[in-house]
Design a protein around this motif. Structure first.
Motif, PDB file in Angstrom:
ATOM      1  N   THR A 290       0.790  -1.205  -0.039  1.00 33.59           N
ATOM      2  CA  THR A 290      -0.116   0.041   0.014  1.00 33.59           C
ATOM      3  C   THR A 290       0.793   1.242  -0.005  1.00 33.59           C
ATOM      4  O   THR A 290       0.396   2.332  -0.464  1.00 33.59           O
ATOM      5  N   SER A 291       2.108   1.080   0.297  1.00 34.34           N
ATOM      6  CA  SER A 291       3.129   2.143   0.470  1.00 34.34           C
ATOM      7  C   SER A 291       4.075   1.954  -0.893  1.00 34.34           C
ATOM      8  O   SER A 291       4.560   1.265  -1.158  1.00 34.34           O
ATOM      9  N   ILE A 292       4.154   2.932  -1.694  1.00 40.62           N
ATOM     10  CA  ILE A 292       4.630   3.097  -2.821  1.00 40.62           C
ATOM     11  C   ILE A 292       6.283   2.987  -2.743  1.00 40.62           C
ATOM     12  O   ILE A 292       7.017   2.685  -3.188  1.00 40.62           O
ATOM     13  N   ASP A 293       6.485   3.667  -1.672  1.00 41.63           N
ATOM     14  CA  ASP A 293       8.048   3.706  -1.422  1.00 41.63           C
ATOM     15  C   ASP A 293       8.639   2.330  -0.952  1.00 41.63           C
ATOM     16  O   ASP A 293       9.447   1.906  -1.524  1.00 41.63           O
ATOM     17  N   ARG A 294       7.562   1.873   0.024  1.00 39.82           N
ATOM     18  CA  ARG A 294       8.173   0.438   0.224  1.00 39.82           C
ATOM     19  C   ARG A 294       8.089  -0.564  -0.804  1.00 39.82           C
ATOM     20  O   ARG A 294       9.074  -1.544  -1.153  1.00 39.82           O
ATOM     21  N   ALA A 295       7.194  -0.502  -1.810  1.00 47.38           N
ATOM     22  CA  ALA A 295       7.027  -1.341  -3.216  1.00 47.38           C
ATOM     23  C   ALA A 295       8.496  -0.861  -3.848  1.00 47.38           C
ATOM     24  O   ALA A 295       9.111  -1.858  -4.467  1.00 47.38           O
ATOM     25  N   GLN A 296       8.581   0.213  -4.025  1.00 46.72           N
ATOM     26  CA  GLN A 296      10.024   0.614  -4.899  1.00 46.72           C
ATOM     27  C   GLN A 296      11.272   0.040  -4.126  1.00 46.72           C
ATOM     28  O   GLN A 296      11.848  -0.427  -4.986  1.00 46.72           O
ATOM     29  N   ASP A 297      11.279   0.394  -2.902  1.00 49.78           N
ATOM     30  CA  ASP A 297      12.506   0.055  -2.120  1.00 49.78           C
ATOM     31  C   ASP A 297      12.778  -1.551  -2.415  1.00 49.78           C
ATOM     32  O   ASP A 297      13.974  -1.959  -2.445  1.00 49.78           O
ATOM     33  N   PHE A 298      11.793  -2.373  -2.103  1.00 43.54           N
ATOM     34  CA  PHE A 298      11.666  -3.922  -2.137  1.00 43.54           C
ATOM     35  C   PHE A 298      11.880  -4.292  -3.655  1.00 43.54           C
ATOM     36  O   PHE A 298      12.817  -5.227  -3.959  1.00 43.54           O
ATOM     37  N   ALA A 299      11.448  -3.716  -4.745  1.00 39.62           N
ATOM     38  CA  ALA A 299      11.704  -4.088  -6.038  1.00 39.62           C
ATOM     39  C   ALA A 299      12.902  -3.818  -6.497  1.00 39.62           C
ATOM     40  O   ALA A 299      13.665  -4.709  -7.277  1.00 39.62           O
ATOM     41  N   GLN A 300      13.672  -2.688  -5.807  1.00 39.24           N
ATOM     42  CA  GLN A 300      15.154  -2.292  -6.247  1.00 39.24           C
ATOM     43  C   GLN A 300      15.783  -3.193  -5.735  1.00 39.24           C
ATOM     44  O   GLN A 300      16.895  -3.985  -6.358  1.00 39.24           O
ATOM     45  N   LYS A 301      15.683  -3.438  -4.237  1.00 39.54           N
ATOM     46  CA  LYS A 301      16.511  -4.415  -3.425  1.00 39.54           C
ATOM     47  C   LYS A 301      16.637  -5.889  -4.187  1.00 39.54           C
ATOM     48  O   LYS A 301      17.677  -6.545  -4.240  1.00 39.54           O
ATOM     49  N   PHE A 302      15.564  -6.277  -4.317  1.00 40.74           N
ATOM     50  CA  PHE A 302      15.487  -7.724  -5.123  1.00 40.74           C
ATOM     51  C   PHE A 302      15.301  -7.892  -6.731  1.00 40.74           C
ATOM     52  O   PHE A 302      15.119  -8.944  -7.120  1.00 40.74           O
ATOM     53  N   SER A 303      15.495  -6.671  -7.358  1.00 39.24           N
ATOM     54  CA  SER A 303      15.422  -6.507  -8.982  1.00 39.24           C
ATOM     55  C   SER A 303      14.232  -7.108  -9.351  1.00 39.24           C
ATOM     56  O   SER A 303      14.424  -8.142 -10.404  1.00 39.24           O
ATOM     57  N   VAL A 304      13.214  -6.616  -8.889  1.00 36.62           N
ATOM     58  CA  VAL A 304      12.030  -7.242  -9.161  1.00 36.62           C
ATOM     59  C   VAL A 304      11.480  -6.412 -10.427  1.00 36.62           C
ATOM     60  O   VAL A 304      11.253  -5.306 -10.289  1.00 36.62           O
ATOM     61  N   PRO A 305      10.964  -6.985 -11.524  1.00 39.27           N
ATOM     62  CA  PRO A 305      10.673  -6.047 -12.864  1.00 39.27           C
ATOM     63  C   PRO A 305       9.378  -5.324 -12.446  1.00 39.27           C
ATOM     64  O   PRO A 305       9.349  -4.122 -13.045  1.00 39.27           O
ATOM     65  N   TYR A 306       8.331  -5.879 -12.195  1.00 42.76           N
ATOM     66  CA  TYR A 306       7.214  -5.090 -11.739  1.00 42.76           C
ATOM     67  C   TYR A 306       6.927  -4.633 -10.202  1.00 42.76           C
ATOM     68  O   TYR A 306       6.738  -5.352  -9.206  1.00 42.76           O
ATOM     69  N   HIS A 307       6.338  -3.559  -9.703  1.00 35.04           N
ATOM     70  CA  HIS A 307       5.981  -3.318  -8.532  1.00 35.04           C
ATOM     71  C   HIS A 307       4.843  -2.172  -8.545  1.00 35.04           C
ATOM     72  O   HIS A 307       4.539  -1.383  -9.486  1.00 35.04           O
ATOM     73  N   TYR A 308       3.955  -2.334  -7.479  1.00 36.17           N
ATOM     74  CA  TYR A 308       2.763  -1.544  -7.554  1.00 36.17           C
ATOM     75  C   TYR A 308       2.378  -0.920  -6.057  1.00 36.17           C
ATOM     76  O   TYR A 308       2.877  -1.652  -4.994  1.00 36.17           O
ATOM     77  N   ASN A 309       1.505   0.114  -6.024  1.00 33.36           N
ATOM     78  CA  ASN A 309       1.074   0.520  -4.806  1.00 33.36           C
ATOM     79  C   ASN A 309      -0.437   0.225  -4.401  1.00 33.36           C
ATOM     80  O   ASN A 309      -0.982   0.786  -3.696  1.00 33.36           O
TER      81      ASN A 309
END
Lengths: 328, 328
Positions: free
Chosen positions: A37-56
């Motif tokens: 629900t937090s876009i910051d958390r989604a972004q950070d997580f996606a970056q950390k684990f090189s995840v192609p898609y992230h959403y809030n």
């Protein structure tokens, strides 16, 4: 080469991070999408684990191309709603334990999975660790005789952070659902559903159960269990039979060793090496089910999740543990 | 030099022999008379321990000159009758545990002791071992903080000898009264009488409780206890507090070591050397009471025996353990 399985995660807290750490070590498996629900958390997580898609938004994750399965790591109180959302979107689901807040919610999840012909499994990762398989083998080989008593406990001192999941009643906090589920499940796995249940709880400042102690009666056995946020306990399991016993040392739900004590023999310790925390075993089980087009795991079937939640409901009722809006 | 205390023993089974072995090591203490319903056993026992007086009738032991106190080591079902007989003969009494078969019997014993102004104590020898004193000291020093959970168990595999005390319902057999009394007593000593009690039993072929598992609830703590003749359990006690825990290793009721685990500190093990089985400590307590003309022990007062039997009665009632002629 096995078909790669592409995972999504909903809810990006601590457990999601530990799970993702193990997931990236599993062969032919990709962390493909994450949602918070937090876009910051989604972004950070996606970056950390090189995840192609992230959403809030959890709803948006279904837009992801080629997504195979979603792991739900949101607070307990949202499990049913999140799982049902995924299942209605024809998405396979691995949902954290406790599967939901009560049996009614679990039944809805199971019904939705069946209506949508979609895979669903409770993330009871203890079920898949090698030590549990070995325990079952030793019992099947009659090494300890018939089981007579099981002791299992789980305890740590929870810091007083009333807003966090552990102690917050609004998020389904309390010792039983969070950690008491492990000893309860162990007894269910080894001895099935008890014929009688007794339970007592001590309630803390926030109103959740700080300690829940319970006893199960079986036709020829008993089980004694404790879950607490008030003490750092040994968090071990002892499975006593007529001819010996098995000790799963702390913390038993994730242990890599067990010791077999047979009457008049030297103890034997079995050790299983691994480079992960242990979530990889349940991830592999889900992958295999999906590759073989199974809608349930044989080792952790939906009937088991129904039994487990029935057990937790009955313990709650006996111990007086209630949640507003859940038990009304 | 202390006044020598002259002991008699009624009932000359295994426990009497172990007790006598320790008694002869206590300074200024004499084994002065023994009585059994079997004259052969009385003779053998008297010879083995160089006892001046022996009898084949319990009634006759009161003829012994200068006898100070009688230790009752008969089966549970005879304790009340034997103790009352001694007390009416103005004889001080140390009576084996369980003190009697139920609270009604215990009340009669207590009343008779008071009417005859005579010393009476339950032979709860665990109370007097150094480890228990050390446990209480560590708790009083706040080394583990407030007690939150106690686990204690006692289990061994009883050979199937239906006529013997252990499994014979006519002799008050069963796991609870024989060995479950130790964990129950530990909880009573450290946390007093519980606010709620739950118990389940598994019954064996002879009708006695083969296993009894029980949970106590306290205002801010719980206790989980098990007693069984079906498994060789660890027979240990774990006293968990907010800041650490105390471990009494097997067999906790007679252990000579304890280990203190304080949060973020190295564990500390305390060891107490002794050349006896450990009955000497309760013998010394009785001697001291008699030398000081006390009618009760401060450490094991009659009020504690009343509480302990109330607890056992309540566990029996909850678990469905009944004895013919006792509970009718």
């Amino acid at each position: 080469m096995a078909k790669p399985i592409r995972w999504g995660i909903i809810g990006l807290g601590r457990i999601a991070e530990k799970f993702a750490n193990d997931l990236v070590k599993v062969p032919d498996t990709k962390l493909h999408a994450v949602a918070s629900t937090s876009i910051d958390r989604a972004q950070d997580f996606a970056q950390k684990f090189s995840v192609p898609y992230h959403y809030n938004s959890y709803q948006d994750i279904f837009k992801t191309p080629d997504l195979d399965v979603i792991y739900i790591a949101t607070p307990h109180t949202s499990h049913a709603e999140n799982a049902i959302l995924c299942l209605k979107n024809k998405m396979a689901v691995l949902c954290e334990k406790p599967f939901a807040m009560n049996l009614k919610e679990v039944q809805k999840m199971v019904d939705t999975a069946r209506e949508n012909d979609t895979f669903l499994m409770e993330a009871m990762w203890t079920r898949f660790i090698p030590v549990i398989q070995k325990t079952q083998e030793l019992i099947a080989e009659d090494r300890i005789g018939k089981i007579k008593t099981i002791h299992a406990d789980f305890g740590f001192v929870a810091p007083f952070t009333p807003e966090r999941r552990t102690l917050n009643p609004v998020l389904g906090g309390g010792a039983l659902l969070d950690i008491g589920i492990y000893p309860a499940y162990l007894s269910l796995l080894l001895l099935d559903y008890p014929t009688a249940i007794h339970a007592v709880s001590i309630f803390g400042q926030t109103g959740v159960d700080e300690t829940t102690s319970f006893v199960f009666k079986y036709p020829q056995a008993t089980a004694l269990m404790n879950a607490t946020f008030a003490s750092r306990t040994r968090t071990e399991a002892l499975i006593y039979g007529e001819k010996g016993y098995i000790h799963l040392p702390e913390r038993f739900h994730e242990t890599r060793t067990l010791t077999l004590y047979e009457t008049d023999k030297d103890p034997i310790t079995f050790t299983f090496e691994q480079e992960t925390k242990g979530y990889n075993f349940e991830i592999e089980e889900v992958n295999n089910c999906l590759r073989n087009n199974k809608k349930e795991s044989v080792k952790m079937p939906l009937s088991m999740s129904v039994k487990l939640m029935s057990l937790l409901d009955e313990i709650r009722q006996k111990a007086g543990i209630k949640y507003d809006g859940i038990d009304d």
